[in-house]
Design a protein around this motif. Structure first.
Motif, PDB file in Angstrom:
ATOM      1  N   TYR A 179       0.815  -1.212   0.000  1.00 18.79           N
ATOM      2  CA  TYR A 179       0.000   0.000   0.000  1.00 18.79           C
ATOM      3  C   TYR A 179       0.849   1.263   0.000  1.00 18.79           C
ATOM      4  O   TYR A 179       0.512   2.257  -0.659  1.00 18.79           O
ATOM      5  CB  TYR A 179      -0.945  -0.015   1.210  1.00 18.79           C
ATOM      6  CG  TYR A 179      -2.007  -1.066   1.113  1.00 18.79           C
ATOM      7  CD1 TYR A 179      -3.027  -0.960   0.170  1.00 18.79           C
ATOM      8  CD2 TYR A 179      -2.005  -2.183   1.942  1.00 18.79           C
ATOM      9  CE1 TYR A 179      -4.014  -1.918   0.065  1.00 18.79           C
ATOM     10  CE2 TYR A 179      -2.983  -3.160   1.848  1.00 18.79           C
ATOM     11  CZ  TYR A 179      -3.978  -3.020   0.909  1.00 18.79           C
ATOM     12  OH  TYR A 179      -4.952  -3.985   0.804  1.00 18.79           O
ATOM     13  N   LEU A 180       1.959   1.247   0.742  1.00 20.93           N
ATOM     14  CA  LEU A 180       2.837   2.421   0.762  1.00 20.93           C
ATOM     15  C   LEU A 180       3.449   2.671  -0.612  1.00 20.93           C
ATOM     16  O   LEU A 180       3.587   3.818  -1.038  1.00 20.93           O
ATOM     17  CB  LEU A 180       3.925   2.226   1.818  1.00 20.93           C
ATOM     18  CG  LEU A 180       3.441   2.259   3.270  1.00 20.93           C
ATOM     19  CD1 LEU A 180       4.529   1.775   4.221  1.00 20.93           C
ATOM     20  CD2 LEU A 180       2.988   3.667   3.660  1.00 20.93           C
ATOM     21  N   ALA A 181       3.808   1.591  -1.317  1.00 22.31           N
ATOM     22  CA  ALA A 181       4.359   1.747  -2.662  1.00 22.31           C
ATOM     23  C   ALA A 181       3.324   2.363  -3.598  1.00 22.31           C
ATOM     24  O   ALA A 181       3.644   3.213  -4.437  1.00 22.31           O
ATOM     25  CB  ALA A 181       4.838   0.404  -3.194  1.00 22.31           C
ATOM     26  N   PHE A 182       2.069   1.950  -3.459  1.00 20.80           N
ATOM     27  CA  PHE A 182       1.009   2.544  -4.269  1.00 20.80           C
ATOM     28  C   PHE A 182       0.879   4.027  -3.963  1.00 20.80           C
ATOM     29  O   PHE A 182       0.723   4.861  -4.866  1.00 20.80           O
ATOM     30  CB  PHE A 182      -0.314   1.834  -4.011  1.00 20.80           C
ATOM     31  CG  PHE A 182      -1.467   2.391  -4.786  1.00 20.80           C
ATOM     32  CD1 PHE A 182      -1.809   1.879  -6.025  1.00 20.80           C
ATOM     33  CD2 PHE A 182      -2.225   3.456  -4.287  1.00 20.80           C
ATOM     34  CE1 PHE A 182      -2.874   2.407  -6.754  1.00 20.80           C
ATOM     35  CE2 PHE A 182      -3.289   3.985  -4.995  1.00 20.80           C
ATOM     36  CZ  PHE A 182      -3.609   3.451  -6.238  1.00 20.80           C
ATOM     37  N   GLY A 183       0.925   4.371  -2.673  1.00 26.02           N
ATOM     38  CA  GLY A 183       0.801   5.773  -2.301  1.00 26.02           C
ATOM     39  C   GLY A 183       1.908   6.625  -2.888  1.00 26.02           C
ATOM     40  O   GLY A 183       1.665   7.700  -3.437  1.00 26.02           O
ATOM     41  N   VAL A 184       3.143   6.153  -2.782  1.00 23.52           N
ATOM     42  CA  VAL A 184       4.279   6.906  -3.328  1.00 23.52           C
ATOM     43  C   VAL A 184       4.180   6.998  -4.851  1.00 23.52           C
ATOM     44  O   VAL A 184       4.490   8.028  -5.450  1.00 23.52           O
ATOM     45  CB  VAL A 184       5.601   6.241  -2.897  1.00 23.52           C
ATOM     46  CG1 VAL A 184       6.788   6.863  -3.620  1.00 23.52           C
ATOM     47  CG2 VAL A 184       5.791   6.364  -1.384  1.00 23.52           C
ATOM     48  N   ARG A 185       3.731   5.928  -5.463  1.00 25.51           N
ATOM     49  CA  ARG A 185       3.695   5.859  -6.926  1.00 25.51           C
ATOM     50  C   ARG A 185       2.598   6.753  -7.523  1.00 25.51           C
ATOM     51  O   ARG A 185       2.738   7.243  -8.646  1.00 25.51           O
ATOM     52  CB  ARG A 185       3.462   4.405  -7.327  1.00 25.51           C
ATOM     53  CG  ARG A 185       3.645   4.097  -8.780  1.00 25.51           C
ATOM     54  CD  ARG A 185       3.722   2.595  -9.021  1.00 25.51           C
ATOM     55  NE  ARG A 185       2.525   1.882  -8.621  1.00 25.51           N
ATOM     56  CZ  ARG A 185       2.479   0.965  -7.658  1.00 25.51           C
ATOM     57  NH1 ARG A 185       3.567   0.653  -6.979  1.00 25.51           N
ATOM     58  NH2 ARG A 185       1.344   0.357  -7.364  1.00 25.51           N
ATOM     59  N   THR A 186       1.508   6.947  -6.797  1.00 26.96           N
ATOM     60  CA  THR A 186       0.357   7.654  -7.367  1.00 26.96           C
ATOM     61  C   THR A 186       0.090   9.003  -6.705  1.00 26.96           C
ATOM     62  O   THR A 186      -0.971   9.586  -6.926  1.00 26.96           O
ATOM     63  CB  THR A 186      -0.904   6.783  -7.242  1.00 26.96           C
ATOM     64  OG1 THR A 186      -1.165   6.518  -5.848  1.00 26.96           O
ATOM     65  CG2 THR A 186      -0.726   5.464  -7.971  1.00 26.96           C
TER      66      THR A 186
END
Length: 357
Positions: free
Chosen positions: A99-106
């Motif tokens: 989820y953190l990777a999604f947040g950083v990515r988007t």
């Protein structure tokens, strides 16, 4: 560890608390749809706010519940980031990293650099506790990836996968191709590139010389001089088993009849004795009772003998059926004819089985 993380990053979750109400999954402005009916977006905002309240009160499991429900209704970087933070505090680093990777990515362009840096630091903290995998299929663009039997969403496959330290099994597959199986030993903080090429499934072309047509089974012809053997017929085994069952039922019926006749005989003999009579040199007044006692005794003997014959016949038929089943096959099949019939006379009973196969 949990309290230190919570104290250090709680401020960030509050800073991200107002973004969901006005941003979409990519952080872009989303116009208000209007109307009185509550939309999925409205429900997601409400769940997000409930999650924030629970997180501030240190009810992390409750916060995770509301964040997950908000995420199911709307994919947004602020929901993903707060959810990842809570899961990191709950010692779920692999899910938190996702989820953190999604947040950083988007994350949207409106985010301040300080907030972005905190999000990146949280992701680095999660990735330090898990193994990171990057899967690439060189010849297929839309292959499906499963980790330990669980399908990974295509959006995650395009970026990175996060797994707990330990042994994992990856299956990479696509229709029309042979699936690839990769065993991975993940180490905390490691990153592994997995590049593979799926092999197309081989299919025999119709009409190829020496090859069967698609959907057609290829059978071997018997060798020269060999006798073609018919498949074993199960009719005799079924018939013998049925006859054995019939014989067992007949035997049980005769047994019941014999027991009843024996009980009647004992009752008649007791009544005769109580009357002071006997069947040896019986006086005239007891002659009728003696003849009835003799008939009852004869009937009990006939039924008992019939039961014995039926039990033996039933057992023999069962053995014959079993022998037929386990005996090596190979004899050509023939037409089956089988007749079963009971027989009863004054001297006993029998079951006749006549057949050919």
């Amino acid at each position: 560890m949990r309290r230190e993380l919570h104290a250090g990053w709680l401020a960030m979750s509050l800073l991200l608390g107002s973004a969901t109400a006005t941003t979409s999954v990519r952080g872009e402005e989303r116009p208000w749809s209007g109307g009185s009916a509550e939309s999925e977006r409205d429900r997601a905002v409400r769940d997000f706010e409930e999650g924030r309240k629970a997180q501030v009160a240190d009810r992390l499991e409750e916060a995770e519940f509301f964040y997950l429900r908000a995420w199911a209704r709307m994919k947004s970087y602020d929901i993903a980031t707060n959810l990842g933070q809570v899961q990191l505090l709950l010692q779920k680093p692999a899910s938190a990293a996702k989820y953190l990777a999604f947040g950083v990515r988007t994350v949207g362009p409106e985010i301040e650099p300080e907030r972005l840096a905190r999000m990146q630091a949280l992701l680095a903290e999660a990735k330090a506790q898990v193994g990171t995998l990057r899967v690439r299929v060189t010849n297929v663009a839309d292959a499906e990836v499963l980790v330990n039997g669980q399908r990974v969403p295509a959006e995650e496959v395009e970026h990175e996968l996060y797994v707990e330290p330990g042994q994992h099994v990856l299956v990479i597959r696509r229709a029309g191709y042979e699936e690839a199986v990769v065993h991975v030993a993940a180490v905390a903080g490691s990153r592994e590139e997995i590049a593979t090429e799926l092999k197309p499934k081989t299919a025999t072309r119709p009409g190829t010389a020496g090859a069967p047509m698609l959907g057609e089974a290829k059978t071997k012809a018997p060798a020269a001089g060999a006798t073609a053997k018919e498949p074993r017929s199960w009719v005799p085994a079924i018939a013998l088993s049925a006859a054995s069952a019939v014989g067992l039922g007949v035997a049980m019926g005769f047994t019941v009849a014999s027991n009843k006749a024996s009980a009647d005989m004992r009752a008649q003999r007791s009544a005769l004795w109580q009357a002071g009579g006997a069947c040896i040199d019986a006086p005239v007044e007891h002659a009728l009772a003696c003849r009835e006692l003799q008939r009852t005794a004869a009937r009990a003997d006939v039924h008992a003998n019939a039961a014995r014959v039926a039990y033996v016949t039933s057992g023999a038929l069962a053995i014959a059926a079993l022998t037929y089943v386990i005996w090596p096959g190979g004899r050509p099949a023939r037409a089956v004819s089988l007749e079963v019939g009971p027989g009863l006379d004054a001297g006993g009973a029998s079951i006749a089985v006549v057949g050919s196969w």
